[in-house]
Design an enzyme around this catalytic site. Structure first.
Site, PDB file in Angstrom:
ATOM      1  CB  CYS A 183      -0.969   0.123   0.918  1.00 16.54           C
ATOM      2  SG  CYS A 183      -1.614   1.815   1.788  1.00 16.54           S
ATOM      3  CE1 TYR A 242      -5.443   2.443  -5.534  1.00 21.04           C
ATOM      4  CE2 TYR A 242      -3.629   4.666  -5.523  1.00 21.04           C
ATOM      5  CZ  TYR A 242      -4.030   3.235  -5.008  1.00 21.04           C
ATOM      6  OH  TYR A 242      -3.013   2.144  -3.929  1.00 21.04           O
TER       7      TYR A 242
HETATM    8  N1  LIG Z   1      -8.731   4.448   2.313  1.00 18.30           N
HETATM    9  C1  LIG Z   1      -8.077   5.256   3.349  1.00 18.30           C
HETATM   10  C2  LIG Z   1      -6.479   5.358   2.156  1.00 18.30           C
HETATM   11  C3  LIG Z   1      -5.177   4.038   2.668  1.00 18.30           C
HETATM   12  C4  LIG Z   1      -6.152   3.245   1.868  1.00 18.30           C
HETATM   13  O1  LIG Z   1      -6.737   3.737   0.405  1.00 18.30           O
HETATM   14  N2  LIG Z   1      -5.193   1.904   2.162  1.00 18.30           N
HETATM   15  C5  LIG Z   1      -5.875   0.998   1.458  1.00 18.30           C
HETATM   16  C6  LIG Z   1      -4.558  -0.223   1.012  1.00 18.30           C
HETATM   17  S1  LIG Z   1      -3.841   0.672  -0.569  1.00 18.30           S
HETATM   18  C7  LIG Z   1      -6.517   0.154   2.278  1.00 18.30           C
HETATM   19  O2  LIG Z   1      -7.022  -0.879   3.187  1.00 18.30           O
HETATM   20  N3  LIG Z   1      -7.893  -0.601   1.657  1.00 18.30           N
HETATM   21  C8  LIG Z   1      -9.179  -0.659   2.448  1.00 18.30           C
HETATM   22  C9  LIG Z   1     -10.096  -0.265   2.610  1.00 18.30           C
HETATM   23  O3  LIG Z   1      -9.935   1.124   2.491  1.00 18.30           O
HETATM   24  O4  LIG Z   1     -11.417  -0.367   2.534  1.00 18.30           O
HETATM   25  C10 LIG Z   1      -8.503   6.555   3.237  1.00 18.30           C
HETATM   26  O5  LIG Z   1      -8.714   6.853   2.353  1.00 18.30           O
HETATM   27  O6  LIG Z   1      -8.521   6.953   4.392  1.00 18.30           O
END
Ligand SMILES: N[C@@H](CCC(=O)N[C@@H](CS)C(=O)NCC(=O)O)C(=O)O
Length: 341
Positions: A52, A183
């Protein structure tokens, strides 16, 4: 749910813009403990995936600042299942510090029935097992500023006060067009959204290439948080964003400035020694089955070039300012050979 959150995906008939879900838990760990979470050695556990980019920022900061002893690290399996991030790489499938199998258990301990996604990076309070924060933007800034008392001797100042306005501005542009731009391109559900996002990505790469042509680092003459945030996207660019996210006007290796810049950082202790290309490729190609249903992980790209001379030291710059580079990676945290160039 993988990175994009509920608004992403490619199967809907309507073209919806990619919307990143907001961080839900934004308590801060501070020197004065004003949110109830004081900085304390050995109290918190940083949970990441090496795949990540948002989490990788915190792994790099932790290394550069020498916080490894103060803040322990959990590395999740790059493949989430329907319960999200899991500790399948650890003996018995449990994180040895928290004793849990899924990161969601720390979210549940904090708030029952939390409706949002379970994301990394996440900082967990070890005594209570509760999630403190998953606010990836603030975590690294706080490591650089609020955790100062626990920094190693010779730690760099990654967010120097005199340069904050410029650092913030550069980071915001990098976030909009690059960190999140890739993204937006990859999860676009319509041609025009993709065109716009991909245009932003390459316009920003062009501007950054021009900016970095005559200077070693983005702001000032030392490494800052801005370089960390650019690096985490650049290091994934050819391996996943170029193909998987269709950001393919050119490859990082084709840019005469950004490629040596990225190699320079990669070869700086604290950057490349945190990168696991195997985890990165496994995660993106196998988890995002909505945009790549076969889940086939490509063989390339050839990683050997990451170790080639970069000649960027000729531009001057003092990577660690008046400080020094971090020591070796702590035992047990080394990236396995399968993930290295
Ligand atoms: N979604 C987080 C940022 C961190 C993120 O997107 N991490 C990803 C991995 S690269 C994640 O854990 N995704 C799982 C999810 O959001 O359900 C945010 O906007 O606070």
């Amino acid at each position: 749910m993988p990175d994009p959150g509920p608004a992403a995906g490619n199967s809907a008939p309507d073209a919806r813009p990619f919307k990143r879900s907001r961080s839900h838990f934004a308590d801060r760990i501070t020197a004065d403990g004003r949110d109830g979470w004081p900085v304390e050695a050995g109290r918190y556990h940083l949970v990441v995936s090496r795949a990540c980019p948002w989490a990788s920022r915190s792994v790099i900061s932790r290394r550069l600042l020498g916080l490894e002893d103060a803040l322990s690290l959990a590395i999740a399996d790059p493949l989430q299942d329907d319960r999200s991030w899991r500790f399948t790489l650890d003996p018995g499938g449990r994180d040895p510090v928290l004793g849990i199998r899924f990161l969601s258990e720390a979210y549940d301990a904090r708030e029952t029935g939390y409706p949002g996604g379970v994301s990394v990076p996440a900082v967990v309070d070890i005594p209570s097992g509760k999630l403190v924060t998953n606010d990836y933007r603030q975590i690294t800034l706080d490591l650089a500023t609020e955790w100062r008392a626990l920094h190693r001797p010779g730690a760099p100042d990654l967010y120097p006060e005199a340069l904050r306005a410029e650092i913030d501005e550069v980071m915001e542009e990098i976030y909009q067009d690059l960190n999140n731009g890739v993204y937006r391109a990859g999860f676009a559900t319509g041609q025009s959204a993709y065109d716009e996002a991909c245009g932003d990505v390459f316009r920003r790469l062009g501007l950054l290439s021009a900016r970095l042509a005559g200077r070693r680092y983005l702001v000032g003459d030392t490494l800052t948080e801005a370089d960390i945030r650019l690096f985490t996207t650049l290091v994934r660019f050819d391996a996943v964003y170029h193909g998987h996210f269709k950001c393919n006007r050119f490859k990082l290796t084709e840019d005469p400035v950004l490629w040596p810049y990225a190699r320079d950082l990669f070869q700086t202790p604290g950057f490349g020694d945190t990168v696991d290309f195997h985890h990165i490729k496994q995660h993106y190609y196998r988890v995002h089955t909505d945009i790549d249903p076969t889940g086939i992980v490509p063989l390339g790209p050839d990683l050997a070039g990451w170790l080639a001379p970069h000649h960027r030291a000729e531009l001057g710059g003092r990577p660690f300012g008046d400080g020094t580079p971090p020591g070796p990676v702590p035992p047990g945290e080394e990236v396995p050979p399968s993930g290295r160039p």
